[in-house]
Design an enzyme around this catalytic site. Structure first.
Site, PDB file in Angstrom:
ATOM      1  N   ASP A   7      23.117   2.512  59.099  1.00  0.00           N
ATOM      2  CA  ASP A   7      22.571   3.313  58.002  1.00  0.00           C
ATOM      3  C   ASP A   7      23.182   4.708  58.125  1.00  0.00           C
ATOM      4  O   ASP A   7      24.123   4.933  58.899  1.00  0.00           O
ATOM      5  CB  ASP A   7      21.033   3.309  58.004  1.00  0.00           C
ATOM      6  CG  ASP A   7      20.431   4.076  59.184  1.00  0.00           C
ATOM      7  OD1 ASP A   7      21.196   4.546  60.070  1.00  0.00           O
ATOM      8  OD2 ASP A   7      19.198   4.218  59.220  1.00  0.00           O
ATOM      9  N   CYS A  64      21.467   2.451  63.918  1.00  0.00           N
ATOM     10  CA  CYS A  64      20.601   3.309  63.101  1.00  0.00           C
ATOM     11  C   CYS A  64      20.164   4.470  63.984  1.00  0.00           C
ATOM     12  O   CYS A  64      20.803   4.750  65.005  1.00  0.00           O
ATOM     13  CB  CYS A  64      19.428   2.534  62.503  1.00  0.00           C
ATOM     14  SG  CYS A  64      18.234   1.863  63.676  1.00  0.00           S
ATOM     15  N   THR A  66      17.406   4.898  65.852  1.00  0.00           N
ATOM     16  CA  THR A  66      16.853   4.438  67.135  1.00  0.00           C
ATOM     17  C   THR A  66      17.413   3.106  67.608  1.00  0.00           C
ATOM     18  O   THR A  66      17.245   2.746  68.779  1.00  0.00           O
ATOM     19  CB  THR A  66      15.333   4.230  66.990  1.00  0.00           C
ATOM     20  OG1 THR A  66      15.120   3.271  65.951  1.00  0.00           O
ATOM     21  CG2 THR A  66      14.621   5.532  66.651  1.00  0.00           C
ATOM     22  N   HIS A  97      21.373 -13.966  79.445  1.00  0.00           N
ATOM     23  CA  HIS A  97      20.114 -14.718  79.435  1.00  0.00           C
ATOM     24  C   HIS A  97      19.578 -15.027  78.038  1.00  0.00           C
ATOM     25  O   HIS A  97      18.857 -16.013  77.874  1.00  0.00           O
ATOM     26  CB  HIS A  97      19.046 -13.943  80.213  1.00  0.00           C
ATOM     27  CG  HIS A  97      19.276 -13.964  81.692  1.00  0.00           C
ATOM     28  ND1 HIS A  97      18.346 -13.503  82.598  1.00  0.00           N
ATOM     29  CD2 HIS A  97      20.342 -14.387  82.429  1.00  0.00           C
ATOM     30  CE1 HIS A  97      18.828 -13.644  83.837  1.00  0.00           C
ATOM     31  NE2 HIS A  97      20.033 -14.169  83.755  1.00  0.00           N
ATOM     32  N   HIS A 132      18.429 -20.966  80.447  1.00  0.00           N
ATOM     33  CA  HIS A 132      18.310 -19.926  79.414  1.00  0.00           C
ATOM     34  C   HIS A 132      18.462 -20.523  78.020  1.00  0.00           C
ATOM     35  O   HIS A 132      17.817 -20.067  77.082  1.00  0.00           O
ATOM     36  CB  HIS A 132      19.331 -18.812  79.667  1.00  0.00           C
ATOM     37  CG  HIS A 132      19.171 -18.187  81.007  1.00  0.00           C
ATOM     38  ND1 HIS A 132      18.050 -17.469  81.357  1.00  0.00           N
ATOM     39  CD2 HIS A 132      19.962 -18.218  82.111  1.00  0.00           C
ATOM     40  CE1 HIS A 132      18.160 -17.063  82.602  1.00  0.00           C
ATOM     41  NE2 HIS A 132      19.311 -17.506  83.082  1.00  0.00           N
TER      42      HIS A 132
HETATM   43  C1  RB5 Z   1      16.405   7.014  59.502  1.00  0.00           C
HETATM   44  O1  RB5 Z   1      15.834   8.273  59.427  1.00  0.00           O
HETATM   45  C2  RB5 Z   1      15.776   6.223  60.635  1.00  0.00           C
HETATM   46  O2  RB5 Z   1      14.453   5.934  60.336  1.00  0.00           O
HETATM   47  C3  RB5 Z   1      16.546   4.946  60.878  1.00  0.00           C
HETATM   48  O3  RB5 Z   1      17.869   5.249  61.150  1.00  0.00           O
HETATM   49  C4  RB5 Z   1      16.106   4.091  62.040  1.00  0.00           C
HETATM   50  O4  RB5 Z   1      16.005   4.842  63.209  1.00  0.00           O
HETATM   51  C5  RB5 Z   1      14.960   3.232  61.825  1.00  0.00           C
HETATM   52  O5  RB5 Z   1      14.547   2.482  62.714  1.00  0.00           O
END
Ligand code: RB5
Length: 140
Positions: A7, A64, A66, A97, A132
């Site tokens: 994203d 993304c 996180t 695994h 596994h």
């Molecule tokens: C975008 O702000 C953020 O929410 C997205 O990149 C991601 O981390 C969502 O899990």
């Protein structure tokens, strides 16, 4: 073929990972996004997963902010085993695994150097099979 997608939050790291893969001799298909303009990560996660499901791409890398949102979407797609990783051991053992076929990274969590190391070990590590595989069969 390795699929990459992100994203807006993951865009810059996705571009660096793409360059790293190409520099290291891998064929890469990029499923977007193509800028830092705000967008919705499920759109790009689903596109990448379709390429892995069809066999067009053997593995995928999703980025993304996180790594978590991408992994949540990816793990709802049939046949996709996605792992959000920010350490080397997990990126290696989710291949050995869990036979993970999608690696999810958080651009707001880790830096470029570690991200490329995680991509490298994820792509190069083989699944161990055996017990596994039995465990994977229990949830697929
Ligand atoms: C975008 O702000 C953020 O929410 C997205 O990149 C991601 O981390 C969502 O899990």
């Amino acid at each position: 073929m390795i699929a990459v997608a992100s994203d807006h939050a993951g865009y810059e790291l996705k571009e660096k990972i793409k360059a790293y893969l190409i520099d290291n001799g891998f064929a890469v298909e990029d499923f977007g996004t193509n800028s830092t303009e705000s967008c919705d990560y499920p759109v790009f996660a689903k596109k990448l997963c379709q390429a892995v499901q069809s066999g067009k791409c053997e593995k995928g890398i999703l980025v993304c902010g996180t790594g978590i949102g991408m992994s949540m979407v990816a793990n709802k797609q049939k046949g996709i085993r996605a792992a959000a990783c920010s350490d080397y051991f997990s990126a290696k053992f989710t291949r050995m695994h869990n036979d993970a076929n999608v690696l999810c990274l958080g651009a707001r969590v880790i830096g470029e150097g570690l991200a490329c190391e995680l991509v490298d070990v994820f792509i190069k590590t083989d699944f161990e099979g055996g017990k596994h595989q039995r465990r994977i069969d229990m949830f697929e």
